[in-house]
Design an enzyme around this catalytic site. Structure first.
Site, PDB file in Angstrom:
ATOM      1  CB  THR A   1      -0.932   0.026   1.224  1.00 28.40           C
ATOM      2  OG1 THR A   1      -0.130  -0.205   2.400  1.00 28.40           O
ATOM      3  CG2 THR A   1      -2.031  -1.002   1.138  1.00 28.40           C
TER       4      THR A   1
ATOM      5  CB  THR B   1       5.235   5.618   0.033  1.00 28.90           C
ATOM      6  OG1 THR B   1       5.587   4.606  -0.916  1.00 28.90           O
ATOM      7  CG2 THR B   1       4.568   6.794  -0.649  1.00 28.90           C
TER       8      THR B   1
ATOM      9  CD  GLN C   1      13.598  13.172   5.456  1.00 28.13           C
ATOM     10  OE1 GLN C   1      14.568  13.825   5.097  1.00 28.13           O
ATOM     11  NE2 GLN C   1      13.512  12.647   6.664  1.00 28.13           N
ATOM     12  N   GLY C   2      12.670  14.198   0.360  1.00 31.04           N
ATOM     13  CA  GLY C   2      13.155  15.173  -0.626  1.00 31.04           C
ATOM     14  C   GLY C   2      12.130  15.526  -1.674  1.00 31.04           C
ATOM     15  N   GLY C   3      11.546  14.531  -2.346  1.00 36.11           N
ATOM     16  CA  GLY C   3      10.541  14.840  -3.343  1.00 36.11           C
ATOM     17  C   GLY C   3      10.496  13.877  -4.505  1.00 36.11           C
TER      18      GLY C   3
ATOM     19  CD  GLU D   1      16.459  15.167  -3.439  1.00 39.86           C
ATOM     20  OE1 GLU D   1      16.272  15.001  -2.239  1.00 39.86           O
ATOM     21  OE2 GLU D   1      15.918  14.473  -4.309  1.00 39.86           O
TER      22      GLU D   1
ATOM     23  CG  HIS E   1      20.421   8.928   2.213  1.00 40.59           C
ATOM     24  ND1 HIS E   1      21.026  10.015   2.802  1.00 40.59           N
ATOM     25  CD2 HIS E   1      19.502   9.426   1.354  1.00 40.59           C
ATOM     26  CE1 HIS E   1      20.489  11.122   2.305  1.00 40.59           C
ATOM     27  NE2 HIS E   1      19.567  10.799   1.431  1.00 40.59           N
TER      28      HIS E   1
ATOM     29  NE  ARG F   1      20.384   9.902  -2.384  1.00 41.05           N
ATOM     30  CZ  ARG F   1      19.080   9.742  -2.275  1.00 41.05           C
ATOM     31  NH1 ARG F   1      18.569   8.529  -2.319  1.00 41.05           N
ATOM     32  NH2 ARG F   1      18.298  10.767  -2.130  1.00 41.05           N
TER      33      ARG F   1
ATOM     34  CG  HIS G   1      18.019   5.511   1.419  1.00 38.05           C
ATOM     35  ND1 HIS G   1      17.045   5.917   2.300  1.00 38.05           N
ATOM     36  CD2 HIS G   1      17.847   6.270   0.308  1.00 38.05           C
ATOM     37  CE1 HIS G   1      16.317   6.868   1.750  1.00 38.05           C
ATOM     38  NE2 HIS G   1      16.754   7.095   0.544  1.00 38.05           N
TER      39      HIS G   1
ATOM     40  CD  GLU H   1      13.277   0.583  -1.948  1.00 35.79           C
ATOM     41  OE1 GLU H   1      12.526   1.489  -1.532  1.00 35.79           O
ATOM     42  OE2 GLU H   1      14.295   0.212  -1.337  1.00 35.79           O
TER      43      GLU H   1
ATOM     44  NE  ARG I   1      16.826   5.918  -4.926  1.00 35.78           N
ATOM     45  CZ  ARG I   1      16.208   6.670  -4.010  1.00 35.78           C
ATOM     46  NH1 ARG I   1      15.004   7.132  -4.253  1.00 35.78           N
ATOM     47  NH2 ARG I   1      16.779   6.938  -2.866  1.00 35.78           N
TER      48      ARG I   1
HETATM   49  C1  LIG Z   1      13.411   7.834   4.749  1.00 35.32           C
HETATM   50  C2  LIG Z   1      13.221   7.689   3.266  1.00 35.32           C
HETATM   51  C3  LIG Z   1      13.231   8.812   2.459  1.00 35.32           C
HETATM   52  C4  LIG Z   1      13.048   8.694   1.094  1.00 35.32           C
HETATM   53  N1  LIG Z   1      12.979   9.822   0.319  1.00 35.32           N
HETATM   54  C5  LIG Z   1      12.688   9.704  -0.998  1.00 35.32           C
HETATM   55  C6  LIG Z   1      12.469  10.851  -1.800  1.00 35.32           C
HETATM   56  O1  LIG Z   1      12.525  11.974  -1.328  1.00 35.32           O
HETATM   57  N2  LIG Z   1      12.179  10.657  -3.111  1.00 35.32           N
HETATM   58  C7  LIG Z   1      12.100   9.430  -3.685  1.00 35.32           C
HETATM   59  O2  LIG Z   1      11.840   9.330  -4.875  1.00 35.32           O
HETATM   60  N3  LIG Z   1      12.281   8.325  -2.925  1.00 35.32           N
HETATM   61  C8  LIG Z   1      12.555   8.433  -1.615  1.00 35.32           C
HETATM   62  N4  LIG Z   1      12.729   7.308  -0.858  1.00 35.32           N
HETATM   63  C9  LIG Z   1      12.517   5.998  -1.486  1.00 35.32           C
HETATM   64  C10 LIG Z   1      11.030   5.799  -1.700  1.00 35.32           C
HETATM   65  O3  LIG Z   1      10.323   6.364  -0.634  1.00 35.32           O
HETATM   66  C11 LIG Z   1      10.694   4.321  -1.801  1.00 35.32           C
HETATM   67  O4  LIG Z   1      11.545   3.688  -2.706  1.00 35.32           O
HETATM   68  C12 LIG Z   1       9.270   4.164  -2.307  1.00 35.32           C
HETATM   69  O5  LIG Z   1       8.383   4.925  -1.525  1.00 35.32           O
HETATM   70  C13 LIG Z   1       8.890   2.700  -2.274  1.00 35.32           C
HETATM   71  O6  LIG Z   1       7.532   2.609  -2.576  1.00 35.32           O
HETATM   72  P1  LIG Z   1       6.892   1.197  -2.763  1.00 35.32           P
HETATM   73  O7  LIG Z   1       5.452   1.424  -3.082  1.00 35.32           O
HETATM   74  O8  LIG Z   1       7.697   0.397  -3.696  1.00 35.32           O
HETATM   75  O9  LIG Z   1       7.050   0.492  -1.316  1.00 35.32           O
HETATM   76  P2  LIG Z   1       6.615   0.966   0.140  1.00 35.32           P
HETATM   77  O10 LIG Z   1       6.147   2.364   0.153  1.00 35.32           O
HETATM   78  O11 LIG Z   1       7.704   0.599   1.070  1.00 35.32           O
HETATM   79  O12 LIG Z   1       5.371   0.016   0.449  1.00 35.32           O
HETATM   80  C14 LIG Z   1       5.582  -1.371   0.619  1.00 35.32           C
HETATM   81  C15 LIG Z   1       4.268  -2.009   1.013  1.00 35.32           C
HETATM   82  O13 LIG Z   1       4.352  -3.414   0.884  1.00 35.32           O
HETATM   83  C16 LIG Z   1       3.778  -4.037   2.041  1.00 35.32           C
HETATM   84  N5  LIG Z   1       4.363  -5.375   2.148  1.00 35.32           N
HETATM   85  C17 LIG Z   1       5.672  -5.738   2.091  1.00 35.32           C
HETATM   86  N6  LIG Z   1       5.788  -7.078   2.156  1.00 35.32           N
HETATM   87  C18 LIG Z   1       4.535  -7.578   2.264  1.00 35.32           C
HETATM   88  C19 LIG Z   1       3.988  -8.880   2.379  1.00 35.32           C
HETATM   89  N7  LIG Z   1       4.757  -9.988   2.389  1.00 35.32           N
HETATM   90  N8  LIG Z   1       2.638  -9.020   2.479  1.00 35.32           N
HETATM   91  C20 LIG Z   1       1.833  -7.930   2.491  1.00 35.32           C
HETATM   92  N9  LIG Z   1       2.299  -6.674   2.389  1.00 35.32           N
HETATM   93  C21 LIG Z   1       3.627  -6.498   2.257  1.00 35.32           C
HETATM   94  C22 LIG Z   1       4.124  -3.071   3.158  1.00 35.32           C
HETATM   95  O14 LIG Z   1       3.304  -3.292   4.269  1.00 35.32           O
HETATM   96  C23 LIG Z   1       3.830  -1.746   2.451  1.00 35.32           C
HETATM   97  O15 LIG Z   1       2.447  -1.497   2.460  1.00 35.32           O
HETATM   98  C24 LIG Z   1      12.897   7.413   0.518  1.00 35.32           C
HETATM   99  C25 LIG Z   1      12.894   6.283   1.317  1.00 35.32           C
HETATM  100  C26 LIG Z   1      13.045   6.411   2.688  1.00 35.32           C
HETATM  101  C27 LIG Z   1      13.029   5.178   3.534  1.00 35.32           C
END
Ligand SMILES: Cc1cc2nc3c(=O)[nH]c(=O)nc-3n(C[C@H](O)[C@H](O)[C@H](O)COP(=O)(O)OP(=O)(O)OC[C@H]3O[C@@H](n4cnc5c(N)ncnc54)[C@H](O)[C@@H]3O)c2cc1C
Length: 503
Positions: A13, A42, A46-48, A114, A226, A274, A333, A357, A368
Site C-alpha cells: 500500500t 513512501t 522526504q526530498g521529493g 539533489e 544514503h 550518493r 536506504h 522499489e 539510483r
Molecule cells: C526515509 C526515506 C526517504 C526517502 N525519500 C525519498 C524521496 O525523497 N524521493 C524518492 O523518490 N524516494 C525516496 N525514498 C525511497 C522511496 O520512498 C521508496 O523507494 C518508495 O516509496 C517505495 O515505494 P513502494 O510502493 O515500492 O514500497 P513501500 O512504500 O515501502 O510500500 C511497501 C508495502 O508493501 C507491504 N508489504 C511488504 N511485504 C509484504 C507482504 N509480504 N505481504 C503484504 N504486504 C507487504 C508493506 O506493508 C507496504 O504497504 C525514501 C525512502 C526512505 C526510507
C-alpha cells in the site's frame, strides 16, 4: 483455510501498490489490496519527486542523462527514457487524486536540487514531507478499495506457467486469494542491515516471493547507502534520514576536524551521486576512526520551515540543527535492483507483475538518482495496474491450490543483520562475502507461523541473493564497492541475473 477471489491482487500500500490498485480498479476489475503493515517507505520520503516540468529550462534528455550517469553503465536507456518521459503525466494524475506540492508562487511549483541532478527538478510537499503527502493523497483516493491490513503474502501461487493467486496469512490463519493477476509492490529490503532508513516492513519479501516462484532478480548487489542517516550511537532499526535537499540548499559535509569530506573527490562536491558521497564518508571514518561525520546546515535560512521533518527528528535526538552540525553516517536506504520486469511491470511469469522499489526495470542501474524512485513507483505502478487488469480480463477466473514448498530456512534476524552490516555494507570484499555466505548457508529450517518468522525467511533468501551477486561482481561500480577490486571493469558493464537456485 479461508478463500477469496479477485481479478487483481496488489501486495503493498505504498506509492506503487496504491497507484497500481487505483489503475486496475479504474479499468473495472475487482481488486484486493494486501498489506502486512500500516507503515510504508513512501510515507517517509522526504526530498521529493524528480520530474521534468514543461516550460522550464529542463528537458527529458537532461533528466535521462543524469539518471544514466548515476547508474554507472547499468541503466537501460530505453527504460529510463520511457519512465522519465511519462513522469509529468503521472504526477498530474497524482494531483488529480488530491496531492499538493509546495509552490514558489501561485501556480508554479517550487523546485529543489539533489545529488546528481544537473537542474532543479525536484517537486516537494510540506517542505521535506513529500512522502507523507503522496501517501495521504493515495490513501484518500483508494479509501473505497478493498484494502486488507495485517495480511502477509506468503507465496505467489501458479500453475502451468501462469499465476493463480496468493497464499496469505492473516489473524484467521492461512488462506488463498484466487486471482489471475498479482502485483508485487512490497518495497525494499533495508532491514537486511542493523540500521536503515526503511520502515519495519522493508524485509525483502517481494524478492523472496519472486525467487520462490522461479522469477529472477537482478542488480540486487546495488544497495544504496544514503550518505546522511542521523547518527545516534549504536541505535539500530529504522533511523531518521537527513534529506539530500539539505545539501541542495547549502548544507556542507564535514569531518570532526571541520574539513570538507568531498573536496577533491568529485566535481559536484557534496552534491555528487550518493554512492560517491557515502563512499567518501565511509573512507574518512575508516581513516580517522571517528564514529560519524557532520552535516553543517547552520547557514540555511528558515531551516525549521523548509525542513520540519528533519528538524523534528534532530530535536528528538537532542540536536538543534540551527545551532550545531548534525551527526550523520551512511545508512542502508534503497534497493536499486530487484525483481526483473519490463517498464510495464511484467515479469517472466504470466500474470505476475512488480512495481516500485521491489522491481528492477533498468531505471536505476548500479545506483539510483535521488528522487527517481517515487517517480518510478508512480509511472510503473500505474502501468502495472493497467496491464494486470487487462491480463485478468483475458485470463478469466482462476483456482489456485497451495504449493508444496521446500523447507525454508532463516538466520535469527539480529545475526543476519550483523553479518550483512559487517560484510555487505558500503564496502565489501571477497573474504567477507564468503564469510557471509557461509553464515547464510548455516541457516536453520523455520516455520512460517507468523509475520516475524516469514520475514526472517524472506530476509535470509534476499540476503543470499545479495551475497551471491556481490561476490560475483569482481569490480566496483555504482553503489557496489569492493576493496579488493577498487576499479570499474568495463567488461562487467552488464547486469547479473539470479534465479531461485542461488537462494
Ligand atoms: C526515509 C526515506 C526517504 C526517502 N525519500 C525519498 C524521496 O525523497 N524521493 C524518492 O523518490 N524516494 C525516496 N525514498 C525511497 C522511496 O520512498 C521508496 O523507494 C518508495 O516509496 C517505495 O515505494 P513502494 O510502493 O515500492 O514500497 P513501500 O512504500 O515501502 O510500500 C511497501 C508495502 O508493501 C507491504 N508489504 C511488504 N511485504 C509484504 C507482504 N509480504 N505481504 C503484504 N504486504 C507487504 C508493506 O506493508 C507496504 O504497504 C525514501 C525512502 C526512505 C526510507
Amino acid at each position: 483455510m479461508w478463500h477469496q477471489r479477485a481479478d487483481v491482487v496488489v501486495v503493498g500500500t505504498g506509492v506503487a501498490g496504491l497507484v497500481a490498485a487505483l489503475a486496475a480498479h479504474r479499468r473495472g476489475r475487482k481488486v484486493v489490496v494486501l498489506s502486512k503493515a500500516t507503515e510504508t517507505a513512501t510515507f517517509y520520503a522526504q526530498g521529493g519527486i524528480a520530474v521534468v516540468l514543461p516550460d522550464t529550462d529542463d528537458s527529458i534528455e537532461a533528466h535521462v542523462a543524469d539518471t544514466i550517469a548515476a547508474g554507472a553503465g547499468l541503466c537501460d536507456p530505453d527504460a529510463v527514457t520511457s519512465i522519465v518521459a511519462d513522469g509529468y503525466r503521472a504526477v498530474r494524475e497524482l494531483v488529480d487524486d488530491g496531492a499538493r506540492f509546495d509552490e514558489a508562487e501561485p501556480g508554479r511549483w517550487s523546485l529543489t536540487r539533489e545529488g546528481g541532478h544537473s537542474r532543479r527538478r525536484i517537486i516537494h510537499s510540506g517542505g521535506d514531507a513529500t512522502g507523507a503527502e503522496v501517501q495521504r493523497a493515495l490513501d484518500h483516493a483508494a479509501a473505497t478499495l478493498d484494502i486488507r491490513r495485517n495480511h502477509v503474502a506468503l507465496d505467489v501461487l501458479y500453475a502451468d506457467g501462469a499465476v493463480t493467486g496468493v497464499h496469505v496469512l492473516n489473524s484467521d490463519g492461512p488462506g488463498i486469494v484466487h486471482a489471475p493477476s498479482v502485483i508485487l509492490a512490497t518495497g525494499g529490503l533495508g532491514h537486511l542491515y542493523s540500521a536503515t532508513t526503511n520502515p519495519e516492513g522493508s524485509t525483502g519479501d517481494g524478492v523472496a516471493l519472486a525467487l520462490w516462484a522461479g522469477v529472477p532478480v537482478s542488480d540486487i548487489e546495488f544497495i544504496q547507502f544514503h550518505p546522511t542517516m542521523l547518527f545516534d550511537g549504536d541505535a539500530g532499526g529504522r533511523r531518521p534520514l537527513i534529506t539530500e535537499a539539505v545539501r541542495g540548499e547549502g548544507g556542507i559535509l564535514l569531518d570532526r576536524q571541520g574539513n570538507s569530506i568531498t573536496a577533491g573527490v568529485h566535481p559536484m562536491g557534496d552534491l555528487a551521486p550518493r554512492d560517491v558521497v557515502a563512499g567518501a564518508i565511509d573512507a574518512r571514518l575508516r581513516e580517522t576512526g571517528d564514529p560519524c561525520a557532520y552535516l553543517d546546515a547552520r547557514g540555511i535560512a528558515d531551516f525549521g520551515l523548509r525542513f520540519p521533518t528533519v528538524t523534528a527528528a534532530c530535536l528528538a535526538a537532542g540536536i538543534d540543527p540551527t545551532r550545531q552540525p548534525i551527526p550523520v553516517v551512511p545508512g542502508a536506504h534503497y534497493s536499486c535492483g530487484g525483481v526483473v520486469t519490463d517498464v510495464y511491470g511484467r515479469t517472466e511469469l504470466t500474470g505476475l507483475f512488480a512495481a516500485g522499489e521491489v522491481a528492477r526495470t533498468g531505471m536505476h542501474g548500479a545506483n539510483r538518482l535521488a528522487s527517481n524512485s517515487l517517480l518510478e513507483g508512480l509511472v510503473v505502478g500505474g502501468r502495472a495496474g493497467r496491464e494486470a487488469a487487462d491480463h485478468a480480463r483475458i485470463a478469466g477466473a482462476t483456482t489456485a491450490t497451495p504449493i508444496e514448498t521446500e523447507t525454508r530456512v532463516a538466520l535469527p534476524r539480529r545475526k543476519l543483520q550483523r553479518a550483512m552490516s559487517q560484510y555487505a555494507s558500503v564496502v565489501r570484499d571477497a573474504d567477507g562475502l564468503q564469510q557471509l555466505t557461509a553464515e547464510l548457508d548455516a541457516a536453520d529450517p523455520r516455520d512460517l507461523d507468523g509475520r516475524a518468522g516469514f520475514e526472517d525467511v524472506a530476509l535470509t533468501a534476499a540476503a543470499r541473493a545479495v551475497a551471491a551477486a556481490a561476490l560475483a561482481r569482481n569490480e566496483s561500480r555504482g553503489c557496489h564497492h569492493r576493496s579488493d577490486f577498487p576499479d570499474t571493469d568495463p567488461a562487467l558493464a552488464h547486469s547479473q541475473v539470479f534465479a531461485a537456485a542461488c537462494c
